[in-house]
Design a protein around this motif. Sequence first.
Motif: not given
Length: 328
Positions: A268, A296, A237, A239
Amino acid sequence: MVLSFASDRPFDLVTLGRACVDLNAFDYNRPLEETKTFVKYVGGSPTNIAIGARRLGLRTGIIAKVSDDAMGRFVVSFLQQVGVDTSAIVIDREGHKTGLAFTEIKSPTECSILLYRDDVADLYLSPEDITEDYLRKTKVLLISGTALAKSPSREAAFYAAELARRHGVRLVFELDYRPYTWKSLYEPMVYYTLMARLADVVIGTREEYDIMEGGPGQDEATASQLFVHAPSLVVVKHGVDGSIAYTREGAVKVQAFPAKVLKTFGAGDAYASSFLYGLLAGHTLKRALAMASAAAAIVVSRHSSSEAMPALEEIESLLSEHCEPSRG
Ligand SMILES: Nc1ncnc2c1ncn2[C@@H]1O[C@H](COP(=O)(O)OP(=O)(O)O)[C@@H](O)[C@H]1O
Ligand SMILES: O=C(O)C[C@@H](O)[C@H](O)C(=O)COP(=O)(O)O
């Protein structure tokens, strides 16, 4: 199907790790020093993931240890209300407290978490608290990296991982690195590596993989090094820059969705719950990643990380709004 799962199990997903309390700044957009009021939510990454997946309709449970007090009772009762199985939650009888997370929301991009985790109950989960029968009942076991920070929780997590492998349960390792409880950087490096090598799926941020590898690395190299061992799916990941999932056949990338961000944390956890939902529902990797990314984006626009978890319709509506990607 990206991954196959055992059939006929009463649970889809069981998570292992901390079940805690979040105290999220209510008078936000200011530093924590100046925050006077907080809203109490159930929290802790693996707990949020079990809640998020339950909200999407999965049958979930959590293996954890909580304090024998009002905070512990609050956690268990909330989980019961939302339908997460609590029969594997153990009550600590030695006076250890449930961990607290005070969240600072200075601005939509400047958030931080102050964890009160000294001698917390969740790190006292021990191998004796792990029931083989419970693990046999699930399709997926997700282990949070924070559970590896200290003994006896560390041994409990490895024991559970071993039982999962023995019973055909898919093992997911969420790196979930929190700097607080580790004694040195060598500890997460060693224990993360050992657990990641056992897992079928590894999920983490680039920064968390760097902790595991003992220095800055590259996504593709991270994935190839893990493919020598058990993992067949490695998710990195980045962001707001999105995320990328590697399989032995190649990589699939997904962008983050635009969001009206209230705070950055919780992303997350929403991502993991929705991604696992997508895999368990038999969607393509691209679709599972897009669902994760959408969940998310929804959670960062809301105040909590647990109660904020979206329903399937909300995720689907965001996906169709952005016409991405095609169903699979
Ligand atoms: N500000 C944001 N706006 C929209 N989506 C976001 C934002 N921040 C993170 N996300 C989504 O959440 C996913 C996970 O976020 P990330 O910050 O990498 O992980 P973690 O919350 O575990 O630190 C990202 O891949 C992205 O899809
Ligand atoms: O993980 C914790 O102990 C606190 C969480 O409940 C909190 O909301 C959070 O930090 C979520 O983490 P993220 O999803 O990795 O941003």
